[in-house]
Scaffold this motif. Sequence first.
Motif, PDB file in Angstrom:
ATOM      1  N   GLU A 153       0.773  -1.372  -0.011  1.00 26.37           N
ATOM      2  CA  GLU A 153      -0.153   0.181   0.090  1.00 26.37           C
ATOM      3  C   GLU A 153       0.930   1.267  -0.089  1.00 26.37           C
ATOM      4  N   VAL A 154       1.911   1.235   0.805  1.00 23.70           N
ATOM      5  CA  VAL A 154       2.906   2.302   0.786  1.00 23.70           C
ATOM      6  C   VAL A 154       3.335   2.672  -0.396  1.00 23.70           C
ATOM      7  N   LEU A 155       3.862   1.318  -0.993  1.00 23.87           N
ATOM      8  CA  LEU A 155       4.487   1.442  -2.492  1.00 23.87           C
ATOM      9  C   LEU A 155       3.599   2.140  -3.619  1.00 23.87           C
ATOM     10  N   GLU A 156       2.223   1.609  -3.518  1.00 22.21           N
ATOM     11  CA  GLU A 156       1.316   2.070  -4.617  1.00 22.21           C
ATOM     12  C   GLU A 156       1.223   3.525  -4.339  1.00 22.21           C
ATOM     13  N   GLY A 157       1.021   4.123  -3.007  1.00 21.72           N
ATOM     14  CA  GLY A 157       0.761   5.490  -2.771  1.00 21.72           C
ATOM     15  C   GLY A 157       2.182   6.312  -3.213  1.00 21.72           C
ATOM     16  N   LEU A 158       3.381   5.548  -2.986  1.00 15.49           N
ATOM     17  CA  LEU A 158       4.477   6.624  -3.616  1.00 15.49           C
ATOM     18  C   LEU A 158       4.500   6.465  -5.105  1.00 15.49           C
ATOM     19  N   ALA A 159       4.293   5.263  -5.657  1.00 16.34           N
ATOM     20  CA  ALA A 159       4.423   5.493  -7.029  1.00 16.34           C
ATOM     21  C   ALA A 159       3.151   6.367  -7.810  1.00 16.34           C
ATOM     22  N   GLU A 160       1.847   6.462  -7.130  1.00 19.37           N
ATOM     23  CA  GLU A 160       0.786   7.440  -7.576  1.00 19.37           C
ATOM     24  C   GLU A 160       1.206   8.830  -7.246  1.00 19.37           C
TER      25      GLU A 160
END
Length: 72
Positions: free
Chosen positions: A53-60
């Motif tokens: 979830e954190v990685l997805e937020g950083l990518a967005e």
Amino acid sequence: MAPNKALRCPTCRTLVLEKNNDYPFCSDRCRRIDLGKWASGEYRISSPILDPEVLEGLAEHARRPQQDNDDD
């Protein structure tokens, strides 16, 4: 009665009991020295981010174009 927990102050290595108000530091001075090291970047968290979830937020966040706040 349980024994008091004791640690070494992360800044000066003095033995500190859990009941000390500045625990795990021995004093407010050592607490502020430690905070200054975090603020200056001397300390870093070196382990990689593995939470999806954190990685997805950083990518967005990285994909979003930078927007100026001209609406003010």
